[in-house]
Structure formats: structure tokens, C-alpha cells
Design an enzyme around this catalytic site. Structure first.
Site, PDB file in Angstrom:
ATOM      1  N   GLU A  35       1.129  -1.257  -0.213  1.00 51.96           N
ATOM      2  CA  GLU A  35       0.035   0.292  -0.126  1.00 51.96           C
ATOM      3  C   GLU A  35       0.825   1.602  -0.110  1.00 51.96           C
ATOM      4  OE1 GLU A  35      -3.693   2.423   2.535  1.00 51.96           O
ATOM      5  OE2 GLU A  35      -2.877   0.523   2.778  1.00 51.96           O
ATOM      6  N   ARG A 262       5.935 -12.861   9.627  1.00 46.89           N
ATOM      7  CA  ARG A 262       6.762 -11.298   9.011  1.00 46.89           C
ATOM      8  C   ARG A 262       8.059 -11.096   9.810  1.00 46.89           C
ATOM      9  NH1 ARG A 262       2.791  -6.540  12.162  1.00 46.89           N
ATOM     10  NH2 ARG A 262       2.630  -8.061  14.400  1.00 46.89           N
ATOM     11  N   LYS A 272       3.890   1.123   9.948  1.00 45.83           N
ATOM     12  CA  LYS A 272       4.248   2.987   9.001  1.00 45.83           C
ATOM     13  C   LYS A 272       3.903   3.569   9.727  1.00 45.83           C
ATOM     14  CE  LYS A 272       3.215   0.929   5.099  1.00 45.83           C
ATOM     15  NZ  LYS A 272       2.843   0.340   3.621  1.00 45.83           N
TER      16      LYS A 272
END
Length: 561
Positions: A35, A262, A272
Site C-alpha cells: 500500500e 513477518r 508504518k
């Protein structure tokens, strides 16, 4: 174990099972779907290396798809930065795609779902929807608008698309099961009203699809065979498949979602949202601040693409979450730069050294090798004179036998030069040493072949000639957080754990061979560490960033605590 002999990780095994089960290799297709709401960080590098690595292994195309469904947070700047990072890491994508490319198709599918009784427009407030959705232990209940007629839903949805309604007035929800044990299946949102400018579609759309709806359908449009996500999307897989059930054609490839752990790195935050907070509050100097875990920050600090790929390969692909020690990342860059970075001399905390028996006004240009690892880097000439800078901590006026650097009455070698002996010191009114006086052995020059040059001494010091030294701004970077898990304690703001010593700016002195050093060039400052020329640097005003020390100093620091 060679690359060829390495055992398959579990996603490779899934693909191998697919192929052995009759799936055609020419239909394999992967994607990396960021994104564009921030810069990529080291965690994304793991996903990048995984997806593009699979593409290389199976000779399959890998798309770069921007999941740009939220114009409130997404910008063209982030799109450009992501593409730059991918290219720098050494990867090429088959197609550059955007979820926004599919807005009309997604809208048409949403209309089809309304017509099929699989979606409806809900006009409740977000607070009321949250209440009727229930809890993990309590089932949800049907909302007051769940049984609107198809005609009313179509009219309202068309009005949402035209921009007839304000933000928050209506949403489109999938009609699934309000009593599902998976709360994501309790009539999830598909569309919301947003009167925002989109970086690609401008003001053409007043409604935007939710990620869970757009993501899987975009995979289907692109005919992605294996949709690889991180573990937090495990619970989303049921919804991913449900949305595909509504539109999938049995004659086309149906994507399947698989999840891997992850990357979690200690002394770091990976959110983020939190990284954006650091940027917006000017705690760091932008997304590419060398203290940031962003790929652009690591690049500016001096990390190589090879070291990041090596790091991702070393940590592997697993199903279980774990925390990786940041020292492993530092090991990978240290190992890479040890092979590739030219050796030079710089003094960062200088004290003046005067060789009292060196001829006044004399200077020499001594030969020094640029690398002990790569002979092809050759040699350079380094100026030598009777007045030098050495590091302050390389001298003690009085020292025990375990101190192998310079002290009064003992000998050390100056790197690539002569053996010297400490004779006396000069002090200021406060008793601080301002100069060290020594003598040198004229026959002991390195490489001269003389008997004296073969003499063994216990210490070797780096130095720069004062008359030839170039001052440079040196930015000494350390870990941004002093706490191993800065965002683990939810009741404490993660910024409370910021390391106040994460950046120290000093003036150092470098040898003149670096006068024309260019941004992004990397060097080993002998005995000090690896340094990279910063983007701010220019001829006459050089700036160097410390990438990493020669050894893991944090191991020693933590052992003392």
C-alpha cells in the site's frame, strides 16, 4: 550447504506440491502488493525477497501491485519511493499494476453481489455497527438495514458512487453471517464514501473499496496463483475465499492465500503508522534518516542491496513469529563491506602527535593497500609528515602491560609507516594533554625490506598527516531505540524508549585520497568501522555516515548491564 542443497521452505513445498498435483508451471504468478502509504522498511524486504525469489526460482512473473484503495493516506511520493527501493534491491517486476486500475471492475462485481443478495447498503453509524457486530465471545445481530430490497440497495449504492451522500452516511457491506465465529465474516465492509482526491484517479470516484474486498479480487484479475501474506492475515483467508466464491470462473486460475511469519527486529518499530509519526514529529530527519529501518534509510546509512538480500535469506521463511536480533543484520553488512569497501584512514577524536626527530618540513607519500580482501582494489599513496593526528584513546600517559597502544617509553607502529616510541607530553593549564611527543625509527618504514621494518611491536595505530588532513562532518549513528522491544508495552508510548544518543555529529579528519568521494561510496575507516558518504556531502564539505562498527559493540554493552 550450497544453495542447490538447501531444503525447501514451506511455501516452496506448497508450490512443489501444486506442480506435482497437476498445476501447470506456466500458470505460476506471484505479486508484491504494497500500500503506498509510507516507505518500505526491512520487514517489507523479507516479503520482496520471498515473492521475487519465487519468481526467479520458478521462472514465473512477479507483479508489482499498489493496493491504492485509501486516498486519505496514499501519495505518489510513496509509489515512487517503493519503485526506487525495489530496483535498488535488484528486482524487476513483470507488470506494474494498481488496485485503482480495477475500480470499475470492482464496482461492477459489487453491483452483481447486490443483485444476488450478497451485499447491502448499511446506513448505521460506525458506533452502532460495532455494537451489533458483537464480540469474539458473543454473536452479532442483524442490523436494521440488512434486509433492504435489491432495488433500494442498488439506488443507494449508485448515489454513493455519484457523490450524493456525505462521508460516513452509508457503507456497502457483504451479507455473510452475523453469527460467524470469525468476526471478519460478520458482514464486513466492502465500500465506504470518501470525497478524497486519489493520486491516480483524481476525483472520479466518491467511493473506495475496502482492502479485504479489493485485494483478493485484484489477485484474481491478475491471475495470481499463490497470494503470499503475513500471519496477521490468517483470519482474513476465509473472507478472501468468500469474495472469490462470488466472482470466480472455474476455467480461470483461482488464487490461494498462504501466510508466513513477518520480520520482527529488536530495537526497532515496524509499524508504518509509528514510523510516519517519527517523521511528522521531526524526531527523525525524514523517511530516509539513517536511523530508520526503511530501505531508503538503510541505503543512506551505507547498507548494500546484497547485504539486505543476504539477511533475508539467512533468516529464512517460517510459519511462527519470532524476533530477529538486529546484530544479524549488522553482521550481514559487515561481512559484505569487509570484502568490498576500500580501507582508508580517518581520525575521529584527534590528538596531536609530534615526531620530534623527523626532519622539519619533510613529507613522504607512503604506499598503502586499499583492501586486504580484494587485491584488484590496488594501492594508494598516503602523505606522511612529522605532525600527525591519532585517536585520543590510542594513548595513555601511564598504562599497564595489557595496553597495546601508545604510551610513554613503549613502541607501536603507525599503519603503513614507521615504528614510534612515546617520549613526553605537553599539557595545558588544566592538566589536559594537548600534544604527544615521540621519536621514530627511520629504518622501520613498512615495506622497505629492512631488518628494522620486520621488527614486531604489539600495537598498530592509524593516523592522518595534519598538513594534509581534510576535515569532514561525521555522523555517528546508533540504534534509534534503547529498549529491545520499544512497542511491546502498550501502556507506554514507544517514543519514551528513544535513544538520546542515536546521533552524534562530530568533525573528523580524513586522508586526502577521499577529497573527491561521492555520495553512496562506502569505505572502511581502519580500526573504526564502515562509513558511507551521505547525500548531503559535496566537494569541500564532506559528510560521512557511520554504517556499522568493525565489531558488535552492543554485545559488550549488554554484557555489562
Amino acid at each position: 550447504m550450497s544453495t542447490e542443497e538447501k531444503s525447501l521452505h514451506f511455501i516452496e513445498q506448497i508450490i512443489e506440491d501444486s506442480l506435482s498435483g497437476g498445476f501447470s508451471q506456466d500458470k505460476l504468478r506471484f505479486r508484491f502488493p504494497p500500500e503506498p502509504n509510507g516507505y518500505l522498511h526491512i520487514g517489507h524486504a523479507k516479503a520482496i525477497c520471498l515473492n521475487f525469489g519465487l519468481g526467479l526460482k520458478y521462472n514465473a512473473p512477479v507483479n508489482l501491485r499498489f493496493d491504492d484503495t485509501n486516498p486519505a493516506k496514499e501519495e505518489q511520493e510513496y509509489v515512487d519511493a517503493i519503485k526506487t527501493d525495489l530496483k535498488w534491491l535488484g528486482f524487476e517486476w513483470a507488470k506494474e499494476c494498481y488496485a485503482s486500475d480495477y475500480f470499475q471492475q470492482l464496482y461492477d462485481w459489487a453491483v452483481l453481489m447486490i443483485q444476488n443478495g450478497k451485499a447491502y447498503v448499511d446506513s448505521q453509524s460506525s458506533e452502532d455497527m460495532a455494537i451489533q457486530k458483537g464480540t469474539p465471545t458473543q454473536p452479532g445481530v442483524d442490523g436494521p438495514f440488512r434486509n433492504r430490497s435489491v432495488e433500494e440497495n442498488l439506488a443507494l449504492f449508485e448515489g454513493m458512487k455519484r457523490g450524493d451522500f456525505p462521508e460516513g452516511s452509508h457503507v456497502l457491506r457483504a451479507k455473510i453471517d452475523m453469527k460467524s465465529t470469525n468476526m471478519l465474516m460478520r458482514d464486513p465492509l466492502m465500500y465506504r464514501v470518501l470525497h478524497r482526491h486519489h493520486h491516480r484517479t483524481g476525483n472520479n470516484w466518491k467511493i473506495y473499496p475496502m482492502y479485504d474486498f479489493a485485494h483478493g479480487e485484484s489477485d484474481y484479475i491478475e491471475q495470481i496463483s499463490h497470494s503470499i501474506c503475513t500471519l496477521e492475515f490468517v483470519m482474513h483467508r476465509e473472507l478472501y475465499n468468500w469474495f472469490l466464491d462470488q466472482i470466480a470462473n472455474p476455467n480461470k486460475v483461482r488464487p490461494n492465500q498462504y501466510e508466513f511469519a513477518r520480520l520482527n527486529l529488536n530495537y526497532t518499530v515496524m509499524s508504518k503508522r509509528k514510523l510516519l509519526q517519527l517523521v511528522q514529529e521531526n524526531i527523525v530527519n525524514g523517511w530516509d534518516d539513517p536511523r530508520m529501518p526503511t530501505i531508503s534509510g538503510l541505503r543512506r546509512r551505507g547498507y548494500t542491496a546484497n547485504s539486505i538480500r543476504k539477511f533475508c535469506d539467512t533468516i529464512g521463511v517460517a510459519k511462527r513469529e519470532n524476533v530477529i536480533d538486529v546484530s544479524l543484520l549488522e553482521f550481514c553488512i559487515r561481512e559484505d563491506l569487509n570484502k568490498t569497501a576500500p580501507r582508508v584512514m580517518a581520525v575521529l577524536d584527534p590528538i596531536k602527535l609530534v615526531i620530534i626527530n623527523y626532519p622539519a618540513g619533510k613529507e613522504e607519500w607512503l604506499e598503502a593497500e586499499n583492501s586486504q580482501e580484494d587485491e584488484s582494489l590496488g594501492y594508494r599513496k598516503v602523505p606522511f609528515s612529522g605532525e600527525l593526528y591519532i585517536e585520543k584513546d590510542d594513548f595513555l600517559e601511564e598504562a599497564n602491560n595489557k595496553f597495546f597502544r601508545l604510551t610513554l617509553g613503549k613502541e607501536v607502529r603507525l599503519k603503513n609507516a614507521y615504528i614510534i616510541k612515546g617520549e613526553s607530553v605537553v599539557k595545558d593549564a588544566d592538566g589536559n594533554i594537548t600534544e604527544i611527543h615521540c621519536t621514530y625509527d627511520d629504518d622501520s618504514r613498512s615495506g622497505s625490506g629492512s631488518e628494522a621494518s620486520q621488527r614486531k611491536v604489539k600495537g598498530t595505530l592509524h593516523w592522518v598527516s595534519i598538513a594534509h588532513a581534510i576535515p569532514a562532518e561525521i555522523r555517528l549513528y546508533d540504534r534509534l531505540f534503547s529498549e529491545e522491544s520499544p512497542d511491546a508495552q502498550k501502556e507506554i508510548d514507544f517514543k519514551e524508549f528513544l535513544n538520546p544518543k542515536s546521533l552524534e555529529i562530530i568533525t573528523g579528519y580524513i586522508e586526502p585520497s577521499l577529497a573527491e568521494a561521492k555520495p553512496s561510496e562506502r569505505y572502511q575507516f581502519q580500526r573504526l568501522g564502515y562509513f558511507c558518504v551521505d547525500n548531503d556531502s559535496k566537494t569541500g564539505a564532506l559528510v560521512f555516515n557511520k554504517t556499522v562498527g568493525l565489531k558488535d559493540s552492543w554485545v559488550k554493552t549488554e554484557a555489562k548491564q
